[in-house]
Scaffold this motif. Structure first.
Motif, PDB file in Angstrom:
ATOM      1  N   LEU A  70       5.677   3.396  10.010  1.00  0.00           N
ATOM      2  CA  LEU A  70       4.264   3.486   9.626  1.00  0.00           C
ATOM      3  C   LEU A  70       4.121   4.155   8.264  1.00  0.00           C
ATOM      4  O   LEU A  70       3.330   5.091   8.101  1.00  0.00           O
ATOM      5  CB  LEU A  70       3.475   4.257  10.699  1.00  0.00           C
ATOM      6  CG  LEU A  70       3.229   3.521  12.011  1.00  0.00           C
ATOM      7  CD1 LEU A  70       2.552   4.440  13.032  1.00  0.00           C
ATOM      8  CD2 LEU A  70       2.351   2.287  11.785  1.00  0.00           C
ATOM      9  N   ALA A 130      -0.014  -2.775  15.507  1.00  0.00           N
ATOM     10  CA  ALA A 130      -0.701  -2.672  14.213  1.00  0.00           C
ATOM     11  C   ALA A 130      -1.655  -3.825  13.954  1.00  0.00           C
ATOM     12  O   ALA A 130      -2.330  -3.856  12.935  1.00  0.00           O
ATOM     13  CB  ALA A 130       0.283  -2.543  13.055  1.00  0.00           C
ATOM     14  N   TRP A 184      -0.018   0.884  18.198  1.00  0.00           N
ATOM     15  CA  TRP A 184       0.827   1.167  17.043  1.00  0.00           C
ATOM     16  C   TRP A 184       2.265   0.730  17.306  1.00  0.00           C
ATOM     17  O   TRP A 184       2.706   0.685  18.463  1.00  0.00           O
ATOM     18  CB  TRP A 184       0.827   2.667  16.736  1.00  0.00           C
ATOM     19  CG  TRP A 184      -0.496   3.222  16.315  1.00  0.00           C
ATOM     20  CD1 TRP A 184      -1.350   3.991  17.043  1.00  0.00           C
ATOM     21  CD2 TRP A 184      -1.127   3.049  15.034  1.00  0.00           C
ATOM     22  NE1 TRP A 184      -2.466   4.314  16.305  1.00  0.00           N
ATOM     23  CE2 TRP A 184      -2.353   3.750  15.067  1.00  0.00           C
ATOM     24  CE3 TRP A 184      -0.758   2.370  13.867  1.00  0.00           C
ATOM     25  CZ2 TRP A 184      -3.218   3.794  13.978  1.00  0.00           C
ATOM     26  CZ3 TRP A 184      -1.624   2.418  12.769  1.00  0.00           C
ATOM     27  CH2 TRP A 184      -2.836   3.124  12.831  1.00  0.00           C
ATOM     28  N   HIS A 187       6.825   4.702  17.024  1.00  0.00           N
ATOM     29  CA  HIS A 187       6.997   5.555  15.850  1.00  0.00           C
ATOM     30  C   HIS A 187       7.103   7.023  16.274  1.00  0.00           C
ATOM     31  O   HIS A 187       6.744   7.376  17.392  1.00  0.00           O
ATOM     32  CB  HIS A 187       5.817   5.381  14.889  1.00  0.00           C
ATOM     33  CG  HIS A 187       4.509   5.875  15.435  1.00  0.00           C
ATOM     34  ND1 HIS A 187       3.806   5.198  16.421  1.00  0.00           N
ATOM     35  CD2 HIS A 187       3.771   6.987  15.155  1.00  0.00           C
ATOM     36  CE1 HIS A 187       2.687   5.857  16.710  1.00  0.00           C
ATOM     37  NE2 HIS A 187       2.654   6.943  15.959  1.00  0.00           N
TER      38      HIS A 187
END
Length: 337
Positions: A70, A130, A184, A187
């Motif tokens: 990210l 994302a 997301w 991460h």
């Protein structure tokens, strides 16, 4: 803000390596830091008359190294790298004035409400990270459902309870006017390289620790599988569908930060974890004494907004948030003075 920006930058700092991952030679740096403190007349932090805290938010590889998950490139495309060059220089130049450094660490495991494996559709597919927002309407209509397989690990096998929580969660985000639930990419994974601080920032923090005899305050956030945790001061949702607590505010850190004479804030990303943290801090300040906002300084050139070219650009939202913080009495400053 009583900051002395005249100290030289130690010779070990290489701005060209800030966007890379490498091992910090701790013992070498410790010896150099002690010698540096003597050469520059730097006193232990315990002797500071004005107590200054530098809060660094999520300066981790996952957000700050270009090839990681990210990377916060901002509109320039190199945002977080450039920010961290300036942040490291700020730490070194102001080594004798910064009393304590607090570094937040976004900390995740695979099965969390904002990661792909938590959700599934009728075709058995996970959401595209994302590129997927999971809304209240999506959950109510069954477009996205909780993956039954994750209930074993994070809900003791109670899938119906996990379903109720998911519906409650997205409804709460909607009711509170927050961003919808964003899926997301995996991460800041605990145990992985992405979780670690950027090497150059870690080195600067360690150097400060030894030179000033001031223990770095590492703050872990984001490990609760049932809620997002953009802000280090509180998760996005505190209560479950049954009204019981699932998380709590970080009251200890809030009080600790407000006890300093000056609080300086930098890190990533300006539009998300930085803005959320400052917003929560402002809420606490407003409840205590609005004048406390004047002790907060935001290093605007040491933070960047989330920008995915052609997909999303949060720069305007981030700038609007900072303008609101300034209106409340906080100071928007540059790292060079």
């Amino acid at each position: 803000m009583n900051i002395n920006t005249q100290l030289p930058i130690p010779s070990h700092f290489d701005s060209g390596k800030v966007g890379q991952v490498w091992r910090v030679p701790y013992q070498d740096r410790a010896v150099e830091a002690e010698d540096w403190a003597k050469q520059q007349g730097i006193q232990p932090a315990a002797e500071d008359k004005t107590r200054i805290c530098l809060l660094i938010i999520d300066a981790q590889n996952t957000f700050c190294i270009p090839e990681f998950e990210l990377f916060v490139g901002g509109r320039s495309g190199t945002g977080a790298v450039d920010d961290n060059v300036r942040l490291c220089e700020f730490i070194y130049r102001n080594l004798g004035a910064i009393t304590e450094i607090a570094a937040t660490m976004d900390t995740h495991t695979a099965m969390q409400i904002f990661h792909p494996v938590f959700w599934i559709n009728d075709a058995g597919e996970y959401p595209i990270p994302a590129a997927t927002n999971i809304t209240l309407d999506d959950v109510q209509k069954g477009v996205w459902k909780v993956n039954p397989a994750v209930a074993y690990s994070i809900a003791g096998g109670d899938y119906p309870a996990l379903e109720k929580h998911a519906l409650h969660y997205v409804r709460k985000l909607s009711d509170d006017g927050k961003y919808p639930l964003i899926v997301w990419p995996y991460h800041s994974m605990l145990g992985g390289i992405g979780h670690a601080l950027v090497s150059a920032v870690e080195e600067a923090i360690f150097f400060h620790n030894i030179a000033r005899m001031s223990q770095t305050n590492f703050e872990i956030k984001g490990s609760n599988p049932l809620t997002e945790n953009y802000s280090v001061l509180r998760p996005e949702v505190l209560q479950g569908y049954d009204g019981g607590p699932i998380a709590q505010k970080n009251d200890f850190l809030i009080q600790k930060l407000l006890d300093f004479d000056v609080l300086i804030i930098a890190g990533q990303a300006k539009s998300h974890c930085v803005a959320w943290t400052i917003d929560d801090l402002l809420t606490e300040i407003t409840a205590l004494d609005a004048n406390l906002a004047s002790k907060v300084y935001l290093l605007e050139d040491c933070t960047s907004a989330v920008v995915v070219p052609g997909v999303v650009d949060f720069t305007e939202q981030a700038d609007a948030a900072f303008a609101r913080f300034a209106s409340a009495g906080m100071h928007i400053v540059k790292s060079g003075g």
